[in-house]
Design a protein around this motif. Sequence first.
Motif, PDB file in Angstrom:
ATOM      1  N   ALA A  18       0.827  -1.207   0.000  1.00 27.14           N
ATOM      2  CA  ALA A  18       0.000   0.000   0.000  1.00 27.14           C
ATOM      3  C   ALA A  18       0.862   1.257   0.000  1.00 27.14           C
ATOM      4  N   ASN A  76      -7.673  -1.480  -6.853  1.00 28.77           N
ATOM      5  CA  ASN A  76      -7.269  -2.792  -6.345  1.00 28.77           C
ATOM      6  C   ASN A  76      -8.163  -3.839  -6.974  1.00 28.77           C
ATOM      7  N   PHE A 109     -10.526  -8.257  -3.686  1.00 27.40           N
ATOM      8  CA  PHE A 109     -10.648  -7.729  -2.326  1.00 27.40           C
ATOM      9  C   PHE A 109     -10.232  -8.744  -1.267  1.00 27.40           C
ATOM     10  N   GLY A 147      -9.725  -7.685   2.243  1.00 28.84           N
ATOM     11  CA  GLY A 147      -9.633  -6.234   2.217  1.00 28.84           C
ATOM     12  C   GLY A 147      -8.448  -5.677   2.987  1.00 28.84           C
ATOM     13  N   ASP A 152      -6.837  -2.862   1.151  1.00 27.41           N
ATOM     14  CA  ASP A 152      -7.807  -1.775   1.034  1.00 27.41           C
ATOM     15  C   ASP A 152      -7.923  -0.983   2.328  1.00 27.41           C
ATOM     16  N   ARG A 153      -7.781  -1.657   3.461  1.00 25.57           N
ATOM     17  CA  ARG A 153      -7.803  -0.930   4.734  1.00 25.57           C
ATOM     18  C   ARG A 153      -6.587  -0.010   4.839  1.00 25.57           C
ATOM     19  N   ILE A 189      -4.970   1.269   2.179  1.00 27.96           N
ATOM     20  CA  ILE A 189      -5.176   2.333   1.192  1.00 27.96           C
ATOM     21  C   ILE A 189      -6.019   3.449   1.787  1.00 27.96           C
ATOM     22  N   GLN A 190      -6.987   3.076   2.610  1.00 31.05           N
ATOM     23  CA  GLN A 190      -7.873   4.057   3.216  1.00 31.05           C
ATOM     24  C   GLN A 190      -7.149   5.010   4.182  1.00 31.05           C
ATOM     25  N   HIS A 195     -10.692   5.505  -4.597  1.00 30.40           N
ATOM     26  CA  HIS A 195     -10.258   4.142  -4.292  1.00 30.40           C
ATOM     27  C   HIS A 195     -11.253   3.180  -4.941  1.00 30.40           C
ATOM     28  N   ILE A 248     -12.331  -0.688  -6.182  1.00 29.73           N
ATOM     29  CA  ILE A 248     -12.125  -2.097  -5.829  1.00 29.73           C
ATOM     30  C   ILE A 248     -12.908  -2.948  -6.822  1.00 29.73           C
ATOM     31  N   TRP A 302     -18.204  -1.205   3.159  1.00 29.63           N
ATOM     32  CA  TRP A 302     -17.340  -0.713   2.089  1.00 29.63           C
ATOM     33  C   TRP A 302     -18.117   0.036   1.007  1.00 29.63           C
ATOM     34  N   VAL A 331     -14.802   5.375  -1.963  1.00 26.38           N
ATOM     35  CA  VAL A 331     -14.659   4.009  -2.455  1.00 26.38           C
ATOM     36  C   VAL A 331     -15.699   3.730  -3.543  1.00 26.38           C
TER      37      VAL A 331
END
Length: 227
Positions: free
Chosen positions: A39, A51, A54, A57, A60-61, A63-64, A71, A73, A89, A95
Motif C-alpha cells: 500500500a 485494487n 478484495f 480487504g 484496502d484498509r 489504502i484508506q 479508491h 475495488i 465498504w 470508495v
Amino acid sequence: MRTKFLDQKLTFDGNKAVYDGYGEPVMMDWETEWMDESAKIICSKGGRVLNIGFGLGIIDRFIQTYPVEAHYICEPHTDVLKKMKTDGWFNKPNVHVLPFTWQEGLKDGIEDKFDSIYFDAYDILNPHDAGGLGFLEEFIPMLPKLLKKDGIFSFWAGPVFESNRAVCIQFRNALMGALQPIFQLEKRKYKLSDSELARDRLRYTNQKNYTIPVITYRKIPLKNPLI
C-alpha cells in the motif's frame, strides 16, 4: 473436476482468513505486513487507485489511511461482495466498488486512467481459473489502457520470486516477456518479521522473505525484446 472459483462457496473466519470451497486459504491475516508495504508503494502517487481482488480487504484498509483521490475495488465474488456490504465498504465516501471480473469490466480500458493499480485476484499462478486466467496474456497488455504514464502497477506475487518450482520459474520468464517492451520491473525485497501474526504463516509456508514487484513504464520502449 474442481468447481470454478467464482462458483465456490467461500468461508470467512472473521477478518483472519477466507477459504475457498475446498478449504484452501484464499487470503490470511499473516499477509498484513506484505500488504502494508504494498500500500505504501501504490499510494505514493495519490490520485486514483485500483485494487483488483478484495479478499479480506487487507490492502484496502491500508489504502484508506492514505489521502488518495478515489479508491476503486474490482471484486466479482458474490460472497466477498456480501461481506463488503456488511462491513460498510459500499458506503465509504471515496470508495467505488466494481462488482465484476476484470475481464468483464476493464478489457476496453477507461477514460480516466489510474495512478496506481494493485492486482491480487485469486489465484495468479493458476492460468485456468478466476484471477489467474489471462493475467499474463490479457491483463498485462491491457495496462496501457488503464495506467497513467507515470503510474505504478504491482501485484501479490506469493512465492513467485523466491521459489525455484517449475511453475514459478515459468511465470517469471513469461512475466518478463509480457512486460517488454513497454514496462520495466523493479523487485523490492523484504523480510517478514518475527511477530506472532507473521509466524502464523509457518502453518502454510516456510517463506521468510518476499518480493514486491514495482512495474512502471520504460522511459524509452525497447525496440527489440530482451527475451
